[in-house]
Design an enzyme around this catalytic site. Sequence first.
Site, PDB file in Angstrom:
ATOM      1  N   HIS A 195       0.714  -1.154  -0.034  1.00 57.76           N
ATOM      2  CA  HIS A 195      -0.061  -0.007  -0.016  1.00 57.76           C
ATOM      3  C   HIS A 195       0.958   1.378   0.035  1.00 57.76           C
ATOM      4  CE1 HIS A 195      -3.020  -2.865   0.769  1.00 57.76           C
ATOM      5  NE2 HIS A 195      -3.898  -2.218   0.003  1.00 57.76           N
ATOM      6  N   ASP A 463      -4.329  -8.414  -4.138  1.00 55.01           N
ATOM      7  CA  ASP A 463      -4.428  -9.376  -2.964  1.00 55.01           C
ATOM      8  C   ASP A 463      -4.667 -11.090  -3.620  1.00 55.01           C
ATOM      9  OD1 ASP A 463      -4.207  -8.249  -0.472  1.00 55.01           O
ATOM     10  OD2 ASP A 463      -5.677  -7.064  -0.999  1.00 55.01           O
ATOM     11  N   CYS A 510      -9.745  -3.480 -10.454  1.00 50.58           N
ATOM     12  CA  CYS A 510      -9.348  -2.172  -9.566  1.00 50.58           C
ATOM     13  C   CYS A 510      -7.924  -2.492  -8.938  1.00 50.58           C
ATOM     14  CB  CYS A 510     -10.179  -1.905  -8.716  1.00 50.58           C
ATOM     15  SG  CYS A 510     -10.522  -3.068  -7.277  1.00 50.58           S
TER      16      CYS A 510
HETATM   17  C1  PEP Z   1      -6.380  -5.204  -4.403  1.00 52.49           C
HETATM   18  O1  PEP Z   1      -6.221  -6.208  -3.549  1.00 52.49           O
HETATM   19  O2  PEP Z   1      -6.210  -5.571  -5.641  1.00 52.49           O
HETATM   20  C2  PEP Z   1      -6.994  -3.960  -4.308  1.00 52.49           C
HETATM   21  C3  PEP Z   1      -7.468  -3.297  -5.181  1.00 52.49           C
HETATM   22  O3  PEP Z   1      -7.183  -3.468  -2.957  1.00 52.49           O
HETATM   23  P1  PEP Z   1      -5.880  -3.088  -1.852  1.00 52.49           P
HETATM   24  O4  PEP Z   1      -4.726  -2.827  -2.908  1.00 52.49           O
HETATM   25  O5  PEP Z   1      -6.404  -1.679  -1.172  1.00 52.49           O
HETATM   26  O6  PEP Z   1      -5.675  -4.205  -1.245  1.00 52.49           O
HETATM   27 MG    MG Z   2      -7.142  -5.665  -1.691  1.00 52.39          MG
END
Ligand code: PEP
Ligand code: MG
Length: 589
Positions: A195, A463, A510
Site C-alpha cells: 500500500h 491481493d 481495480c
Molecule cells: C487489491 O487487492 O487489488 C485492491 C485493489 O485492494 P488493495 O490494494 O487496497 O488491497
Molecule cells: Mg485488496
Amino acid sequence: MAETERTIQAIAVSPGVAIGRILRVDRSGRDVEIRRIAEAEVPDELARLKVAIDLTRRQLTRLRDDVRDKLRSADAEIFDAHLLLLEDKMLLGDVEKRISRDLLCAKSALHGSADHFAKVFEGMADEYLRERAVDLRDVVVRIADNLTPEKAVQANNTGDRRIIIANTLTPSETVRLDKKRVLGFAVVTGSATSHTAILARSMQIPAIVGIPAELLETLGATDRIIVDGYSGKLIINPDDRTEEAYQTKIRSTGKLIEELAGERDLLPVTRDGFEVELAVNLESAEQYEDACKAGAHGVGLFRTEFLFMDRLHIPDEEEQFQIYKKLLIAAGDAPVTIRTMDVGGDKFNDTIYQSVENNPFLGLRGIRLALYERRDLFDIQIRALLRAGVYGNLRVMLPMVSSIREILYSKRIIAELQQKLEAEGKEHVKRLTLGIMVETPAAAMMADNIADLVDFFSIGTNDLVQYTMAIDRGNERVAYLYQPSHPAILRLIRNVVEAARARNIYVCVCGQMASEAIFAPLLLGLGVAELSLAPSALAAVRRVIRSISLHEAETAAEKALRCSHSGETIDIFHELLTRRAPEIAGFLD
Ligand code: PEP
Ligand code: MG
C-alpha cells in the site's frame, strides 16, 4: 574529490525520476536533533505524543503478558516497571512542558526529559535506583520509536526537497508525506503492490523498494542520488553525464505525458468500436477533481480506510456522510464505488485496531475486522453510505470476502440499518448496489454462487496474486513471484468473468494490474470491460485501448490462457504493445 558513481538495481514501484540529496528517516529516534516547533503545532505534537504513549502501553502490556506466559513472572516485572513509567506524572508532565513551553518537537522533548531524570537516578547511591535510569531510557526510546517518521520530513528545514532513504515507510506515514519537501523515496522493504507503493503512485512520488539495508548506514546527507522509478535503479553520486542523460529522460517523458494528457476527452474505445469504462482508484475524495481533469469516468475504488489512517480521530457518521455526499455530487451520474474500510494487513490505525497477529495479511482484515471486531465502525460507515447514496450513483463493495456467510451477514446488517434509518425518518438508499472485491482465491472460485447474491464483482489483483501465489505483497524478497499474468491468476479471472456473465452482473478490475499498460489488452481480452486505475495511469491505458482491437486482444488472451508461464504471456502482450503503441511500450524497456 567527488565520490565515484555507483548503481544499484532495486525494484521500481512508482514511476518518475527524482534527483537530489538524501534525507535519512530513522524511526528509531537515534539521530535526534533538537527541533523547535511553532506554537500552532503544539496541540498536534501533544496528540502525537499521546498516540505514541498509548501504543507503547499496549506493546509493553503484550510483552509483559508474553513473558509471563513463556518465562517466569519475575521477568515480567521488568515490564511492569516500564508500564509504571508511562503513568509517571512527573516525567510526562515534564515532556509536555518541553513541548508546550519550550516549543520542542515530541522526540526532542522526550529525550530532554529522559536525560534530565536519568541523571537524577544515576546520581543516587542506591544501586537499584541507579538502574532505573536504564529503564527510563529504554521506555523513552520505545515511545520515540512510536512517533511517526513523517515529522522527520517536516523537520527538514534545509529548504531543498530531498529523497527519503529509510528502512520502511508505512502506508499511514506515506499518506502524510509532504510533497513540497519530498522528491521521492528509496526504501528497503516493500513491493509494487504494497500500500505504500500504491500511495506513492497516487501521490505521484517516484519510488523504489528493495535497496540494500547497508545503504542506511553508509549514505549521508551530502550524497546526491537518482531514484529511477521506471527501471528501479538507484544511482549514487551520479557523474555529470549520467545526470544529463536523466534530465533528458525527464524532459522526453514530460513531453509524452503532456501529449497523452491532451487526449483526456477521447473515449477509451478500441479500434473495432468496443468502449471500455475507465474509472479511478482514490485514497482520498480530494483526488477526484484531478482525476476528472485526467478524463476519469467515475470512481471504481475508493479506499476509505485512508479516511481513518491519516488522522488521530476516527471520522463519525456525519463527517463520513459529508465526504461521500460531496464525492457523489461531484461525480454526477458516473458511478462511485466506495469500499468499506479495509483495515488490517499493512493498513493500521492503532486507534481502530492494533494487530497482535503473526500474519496480519492472513488475519483480521477487511470485512472480517468490520464484522467481528469493529462492528461499531462498520455500522457507522454503512449508515453514512446509505444516507449519502441518495445524492448520486453509489456502489458499495466489501473487501476481503472469503465466504458466503460474510456477504449474507453484511446484507442483514445493511437491511437492519435501512430499517433504523427509516424509523428515524432519515433519507437513505432503499436499494443499495452492493458488490464484493474478488481478492481471495476462495471468492474467485466461488464466483458462480456469489454472483447470485451481489450486483457486481471488482477483482482486486493485488491481493488475489498475493493469496494465490502465497507471497506477502509487501515482502521484497518474494516480489519476483508477484506475477499478475501467472496462468493461475488468468484462470481465476476468467472464472470470475464467466460467472458474472452467466448472472448478468458486471465485473471490474481495480488492482494494480489494471493500471499497467501491458495488461490492459489482456484484461479486455479476458472479458473485463471496466478498469479502475491509479489516476496517473489513465492517459497511457487510454492510449493503449485506442490503439488495439478487441478482437486481437481476445485472440491474444486465448493464447495466454494456454500458456504455462507468466513470461510467455508477457511476451505475447509486449509484442502486441510494441506493434500498436510503441511509445508506451518504450516505458517498459
Ligand atoms: C487489491 O487487492 O487489488 C485492491 C485493489 O485492494 P488493495 O490494494 O487496497 O488491497
Ligand atoms: Mg485488496
